[in-house]
Design a protein around this motif. Structure first.
Motif, mmCIF file in Angstrom:
data_model
loop_
_atom_site.group_PDB
_atom_site.id
_atom_site.type_symbol
_atom_site.label_atom_id
_atom_site.label_comp_id
_atom_site.label_asym_id
_atom_site.label_seq_id
_atom_site.Cartn_x
_atom_site.Cartn_y
_atom_site.Cartn_z
ATOM 1 N N MET A 1 24.065 47.129 24.873
ATOM 2 C CA MET A 1 23.886 46.848 26.298
ATOM 3 C C MET A 1 25.028 45.962 26.798
ATOM 4 O O MET A 1 25.435 45.010 26.130
ATOM 5 N N VAL A 2 25.548 46.269 27.945
ATOM 6 C CA VAL A 2 26.661 45.516 28.518
ATOM 7 C C VAL A 2 26.153 44.187 29.078
ATOM 8 O O VAL A 2 25.147 44.163 29.792
ATOM 9 N N PRO A 3 26.812 43.062 28.769
ATOM 10 C CA PRO A 3 26.389 41.757 29.316
ATOM 11 C C PRO A 3 26.803 41.609 30.772
ATOM 12 O O PRO A 3 27.789 40.936 31.105
ATOM 13 N N TRP A 4 26.020 42.224 31.669
ATOM 14 C CA TRP A 4 26.394 42.222 33.085
ATOM 15 C C TRP A 4 26.396 40.821 33.680
ATOM 16 O O TRP A 4 27.195 40.521 34.572
ATOM 17 N N GLY A 5 25.494 39.955 33.226
ATOM 18 C CA GLY A 5 25.464 38.594 33.753
ATOM 19 C C GLY A 5 26.762 37.852 33.493
ATOM 20 O O GLY A 5 27.338 37.228 34.397
ATOM 21 N N GLY A 6 27.247 37.915 32.255
ATOM 22 C CA GLY A 6 28.502 37.243 31.929
ATOM 23 C C GLY A 6 29.688 37.851 32.644
ATOM 24 O O GLY A 6 30.578 37.125 33.127
ATOM 25 N N LEU A 7 29.733 39.185 32.718
ATOM 26 C CA LEU A 7 30.842 39.832 33.413
ATOM 27 C C LEU A 7 30.837 39.491 34.901
ATOM 28 O O LEU A 7 31.899 39.271 35.500
ATOM 29 N N THR A 8 29.643 39.428 35.504
ATOM 30 C CA THR A 8 29.562 39.066 36.927
ATOM 31 C C THR A 8 30.062 37.657 37.168
ATOM 32 O O THR A 8 30.787 37.398 38.140
ATOM 33 N N CYS A 9 29.689 36.727 36.284
ATOM 34 C CA CYS A 9 30.167 35.341 36.429
ATOM 35 C C CYS A 9 31.688 35.268 36.304
ATOM 36 O O CYS A 9 32.354 34.558 37.071
ATOM 37 N N CYS A 10 32.251 35.993 35.363
ATOM 38 C CA CYS A 10 33.706 35.966 35.181
ATOM 39 C C CYS A 10 34.431 36.583 36.376
ATOM 40 O O CYS A 10 35.466 36.059 36.826
ATOM 41 N N LEU A 11 33.899 37.688 36.896
ATOM 42 C CA LEU A 11 34.519 38.298 38.073
ATOM 43 C C LEU A 11 34.400 37.385 39.299
ATOM 44 O O LEU A 11 35.346 37.275 40.096
ATOM 45 N N SER A 12 33.256 36.718 39.447
ATOM 46 C CA SER A 12 33.095 35.773 40.560
ATOM 47 C C SER A 12 34.057 34.608 40.421
ATOM 48 O O SER A 12 34.619 34.123 41.409
ATOM 49 N N ALA A 13 34.261 34.156 39.189
ATOM 50 C CA ALA A 13 35.206 33.069 38.959
ATOM 51 C C ALA A 13 36.630 33.491 39.327
ATOM 52 O O ALA A 13 37.385 32.714 39.926
ATOM 53 N N ALA A 14 36.980 34.725 38.994
ATOM 54 C CA ALA A 14 38.307 35.212 39.364
ATOM 55 C C ALA A 14 38.471 35.287 40.878
ATOM 56 O O ALA A 14 39.520 34.928 41.425
ATOM 57 N N ALA A 15 37.409 35.743 41.570
ATOM 58 C CA ALA A 15 37.473 35.820 43.036
ATOM 59 C C ALA A 15 37.610 34.428 43.657
ATOM 60 O O ALA A 15 38.404 34.217 44.579
ATOM 61 N N LEU A 16 36.857 33.447 43.149
ATOM 62 C CA LEU A 16 36.961 32.086 43.664
ATOM 63 C C LEU A 16 38.335 31.490 43.388
ATOM 64 O O LEU A 16 38.879 30.742 44.200
ATOM 65 N N TYR A 17 38.889 31.810 42.227
ATOM 66 C CA TYR A 17 40.226 31.295 41.903
ATOM 67 C C TYR A 17 41.273 31.849 42.868
ATOM 68 O O TYR A 17 42.155 31.118 43.338
ATOM 69 N N LEU A 18 41.150 33.132 43.187
ATOM 70 C CA LEU A 18 42.081 33.720 44.151
ATOM 71 C C LEU A 18 41.894 33.120 45.542
ATOM 72 O O LEU A 18 42.873 32.891 46.263
ATOM 73 N N LEU A 19 40.636 32.844 45.921
ATOM 74 C CA LEU A 19 40.396 32.192 47.210
ATOM 75 C C LEU A 19 40.994 30.788 47.233
ATOM 76 O O LEU A 19 41.521 30.333 48.253
ATOM 77 N N GLY A 20 40.897 30.092 46.111
ATOM 78 C CA GLY A 20 41.497 28.765 46.040
ATOM 79 C C GLY A 20 43.005 28.807 46.185
ATOM 80 O O GLY A 20 43.600 27.973 46.873
ATOM 81 N N ILE A 21 43.628 29.794 45.545
ATOM 82 C CA ILE A 21 45.080 29.945 45.690
ATOM 83 C C ILE A 21 45.443 30.254 47.131
ATOM 84 O O ILE A 21 46.411 29.706 47.685
#
Length: 330
Positions: A1-21
């Protein structure tokens, strides 16, 4: 089973990092715009600099207009007026209870040409609604109760409705408001100066000063986006690692269960038969239909009589907890 919770958190972190930049980049851009302390200096800057490249400036002043709008409900005079009306009512749902809801009845907007004036000159502002930081002041908010007509109330009740009233909200940009505008300064043929949205660059209309805008953008980039991105990355990595560890332990327990079942079957069939655990211990995956004996995974002695073979190995997780208490088959 794919760990969707962890992948979602990592993708959200990437989006927030880009917003910060992006926010940090906007703060740096605002530091480079030309600050006009007095509007009378803006005409001279346009004659000198706008002939080469677009002139991005920041100006401050009070809102003014030659044809202001008289607000109907608040009595204010403004240059931009928005009025909305919502019908509030109770409706009967399928469960037999009444729930509150609303429907938009009216949405109207008016705007007249307006400018900023600092006492030394004026500059017209165009397209302020699309600017960042733009917000209207709530001038009036009233609730008009519905009439208590018996006939109308009865008809609404038969339709499953109870009319409560109409909520009217009037938002306005009042005359005399202090604003800071960041945008491209242009001059038309008759000498009128306008501040508009640049083709590429910042466009802000805000009651805050330019220093406050820069500070807020830097704060969002530094505190919220970057720290939140770091926290979500750590949490996402934890979820993915936890999922991987649980998956590895589950696979190991399944192999252990399979090894014990096959060893018990070999013991029952006698020493002359080939030990089916050799293939498992050597790393080869035996075929489920040919290698899996019809033996109970609880007692490892009797044949099963209430389960399917694939459930025997893969779906009886409650039996895995009993493995340490079972005697070794060899």
């Amino acid at each position: 089973m794919v760990p969707w919770g962890g992948l979602t958190c990592c993708l959200s972190a990437a989006a927030l990092y880009l917003l910060g930049i992006s926010s940090g980049r906007d703060a740096q851009i605002l530091k480079t715009v030309t600050r006009v302390n007095q509007l009378k200096e803006l005409a001279q800057l346009l004659d000198i600099e706008s002939k080469v490249i677009p002139l991005i400036v920041t100006i401050s002043g009070r809102v003014g207009s030659e044809t202001p709008i008289n607000c109907e409900h608040s009595g204010l005079r403004g240059v931009i007026v928005e009025e909305t009306a919502e019908q509030h009512f109770l409706k009967h749902n399928d469960a037999g209870s009444w729930i509150q809801d609303s429907a938009l009845m009216l949405s109207m907007s008016k705007e007249v040409p307006w400018y900023l004036d600092d006492g030394t000159g004026r500059a017209y502002v165009v397209g302020a609604r699309s600017a960042s930081g733009f917000a209207l002041t709530v001038g009036s908010e009233v609730f008009e109760d519905s009439g208590r007509s018996i006939v109308r109330g009865t008809l609404d009740y038969l339709q499953g409705l109870k009319m409560l009233g109409v909520k009217r909200i009037e938002r306005v940009l009042p005359i005399g408001s202090s604003l800071t505008v960041v945008g491209e300064a242009v001059k038309d043929d008759v000498g009128t100066i306008r501040i508009q949205k640049p083709h590429k660059g910042p466009f802000y209309v805000s009651p805050k000063s330019i220093d406050q805008l820069i500070s807020n953008l830097g704060k969002w980039a530094r505190l919220l986006y970057k720290y939140a991105s770091f926290g979500l990355t750590i949490f996402g990595a934890f979820l993915i690692t936890k999922h991987a560890i649980l998956y590895f332990l589950e696979r190991r327990r399944r192999r252990e269960l399979q090894r014990r079942v096959l060893a018990a079957a070999a013991k029952r069939s006698g020493p002359d038969n080939e030990d089916p655990t050799l293939k498992v211990e050597n790393g080869a995956e035996p075929k489920r239909d040919r290698m899996m004996p019809n033996i109970c995974v609880i007692c490892l002695e009797q044949e099963y009589n209430a389960m399917w073979p694939y459930v025997l190995l893969y779906n009886l997780r409650f039996a895995l907890n009993k493995l340490p208490s079972l005697p070794e088959a060899y």
